[in-house]
Design an enzyme around this catalytic site. Structure first.
Site, PDB file in Angstrom:
ATOM      1  CD  GLU A  85      -2.948   0.979   2.376  1.00  0.00           C
ATOM      2  OE1 GLU A  85      -3.314  -0.149   2.756  1.00  0.00           O
ATOM      3  OE2 GLU A  85      -3.359   2.028   2.878  1.00  0.00           O
ATOM      4  CE  LYS A 275      -6.440  -1.758   5.584  1.00  0.00           C
ATOM      5  NZ  LYS A 275      -5.656  -0.917   4.674  1.00  0.00           N
ATOM      6  CG  ASP A 291       0.630 -17.014  12.626  1.00  0.00           C
ATOM      7  OD1 ASP A 291      -0.119 -16.378  11.868  1.00  0.00           O
ATOM      8  OD2 ASP A 291       0.303 -18.096  13.161  1.00  0.00           O
ATOM      9  CG  HIS A 388      -3.462   7.252  -1.193  1.00  0.00           C
ATOM     10  ND1 HIS A 388      -2.475   6.493  -0.640  1.00  0.00           N
ATOM     11  CD2 HIS A 388      -4.596   6.892  -0.552  1.00  0.00           C
ATOM     12  CE1 HIS A 388      -2.986   5.719   0.291  1.00  0.00           C
ATOM     13  NE2 HIS A 388      -4.269   5.943   0.379  1.00  0.00           N
TER      14      HIS A 388
END
Ligand code: MEV
Length: 437
Positions: A85, A275, A291, A388
């Protein structure tokens, strides 16, 4: 080779990849093998991959980046992160720069206790069975501690045993009451799944004898709520924002706090807020061969521990300072798994210079805190698309051969026009060059 431990590295982003690698190798004191891996992109060898999973048909890659400016528990860290990302590394590095203006990020890590569960069905006399299991605790712990002499040698081992009775949920309940035994294990520098699962499986027959029930599941719980990390950071409000205007800083800090309270109150927002935290944590965990699915499930289960899904972090403004804190379970390890066999993971460990699971958990939590701050600052001010789009515009400019000093005016003009594509960029670049004569 000696290390330069400073994580401030202005201008790193302007270097080419080979230049970044060669300077990093010097700074981080990387050995030949790590350097070779990074510079030649020597991927995970297929024969190694073939031994890791079944039906292997190849390997899969992600960009590996380096986050700057992080200072955790008074130590600077250059943090390798594997992520696809855009904006995550840039945002994190910027927020980490804010956070190092105060005392830096500090962390607290609990003893690495993991929980193994044994599910027993059809236990006839629940209270009596519970008493018998608890009376047998010394014997059961001793039995568990025969299984992993290496863990005992480094000071870990089974520590405690608990019984939970999960009542039947009424007439429609298809299986009735369950008797669940938790075995609590100090796993030291391991993630712990192997040690805990072995113990749970090994204790099950004796637990069947003691309870008169049938053992079914014997597996660790990813809700590792005895293996928590807290990371705290603070930024003087006057330091927020780029132009040093105290009103701007105060408004940004207020915006971050309002965003935090939104996530504390509303699960719809909390999911996205968390998130953002995991954007940083997962990227570190992937680069370090951890993991990350286990950490993800633990984090979200922990976020819902009150019965409602909540934010993992909170931000408050007090006395002209923005204070932030994140808390979550972090089951990570520095031994076992792919740490020894995967060349990228070995290089990432060398760059990060991590020697214990607790240190790794501290860095990951600190990254989560800084990543969260980066997202909240962007969201509370210009919005997330701005960054972005700037990066996207820069990339297009670079691909068209724009010089460093042309990139700023080019990206600004593309954003002003609201069109970020090669055709417009080529036209703008020609205009900029034309106007300069
Ligand atoms: C995007 O990957 C992450 C964010 O949505 C996090 C957030 O909203 O806090 C920007």
């Amino acid at each position: 080779m000696s290390r330069d431990t400073n994580s401030r590295w202005p201008g790193f982003f302007k270097l080419s990849i080979p230049e970044r690698i060669s300077q990093l190798a010097q700074r981080a004191g990387l050995d030949e093998a790590d350097l070779r891996f990074l510079s030649q992109g020597e991927h995970l060898p297929q024969h190694t991959a073939d031994h890791m999973i079944e039906n292997c048909i190849g390997t899969f890659e992600l960009p590996l980046g380096l986050a700057m400016n992080l200072r955790v528990d008074s130590t600077d860290r250059l943090v390798p992160m594997a992520i696809e990302e855009p904006s995550v590394l840039a945002g994190l590095s910027k927020a980490a720069r804010y956070l190092r203006q105060g005392p830096g990020i500090s962390t607290n890590v609990t003893v690495p206790l993991m929980i193994g569960q044994v599910q027993l069905m059809g236990v006839p006399e629940l209270d009596r069975a519970k008493q018998r299991v608890l009376d047998a605790k010394p014997e059961l712990l001793a039995l568990a501690n025969t299984l992993d002499p290496k863990l005992i040698a480094v000071g870990g081992g089974a520590r405690d045993l608990e019984v939970r009775i999960l009542p039947s949920e009424g007439e429609d309940d298809p299986v009735g009451t369950m008797f669940v035994v938790h075995i609590i294990v100090d796993v030291r520098d391991a993630m712990g799944a192997n040690a805990v699962n072995t113990m749970a499986e090994h204790l099950a027959p004796r637990l069947e004898e003691l309870t008169g029930g049938r053992a079914r599941l014997r597996i660790l719980s990813n809700l590792a709520d005895r293996r928590l990390v807290v990371a705290r950071g603070q930024v003087p409000v006057s330091k927020l924002g780029s132009n040093g205007d105290p009103n701007v800083g105060a408004d940004i800090a207020q915006g971050v706090m309002e965003a935090s309270v939104f996530a504390e109150r509303d699960p719809y927002r909390a999911a996205t807020h968390n998130k953002g935290i995991m954007n940083g944590i997962d990227a570190v965990l992937i680069a370090l061969g951890q993991d990350w699915r286990a950490v993800e499930s633990g984090a979200h289960a922990f976020a819902a521990r009150s019965g409602r899904y909540r934010a993992l972090s909170r931000w408050r403004v007090r006395d002209g300072v923005l204070h932030g804190e994140v808390e979550l379970p972090l089951a990570v390890g520095t031994v076992g798994g792919i740490i020894e066999s995967h060349p990228a993971v070995r290089a990432a460990f060398a760059i990060l210079d991590i020697h214990s699971a607790a240190e790794l958990a501290s860095v990951a939590a600190a990254v989560g805190l800084a990543q969260n701050l980066a997202a909240l600052i962007a969201l509370a001010t210009v919005g997330i698309q701005h960054g972005h789009m700037r990066l996207h515009a820069r990339k297009i400019g670079l691909a068209l051969g724009a010089a460093e000093e042309e990139l700023g005016p080019l990206t600004e003009e593309l954003q002003r026009r609201g069109r970020i594509d090669s055709e417009t960029a080529a036209a703008v670049l020609a205009e900029l060059r034309g106007s300069r004569g």
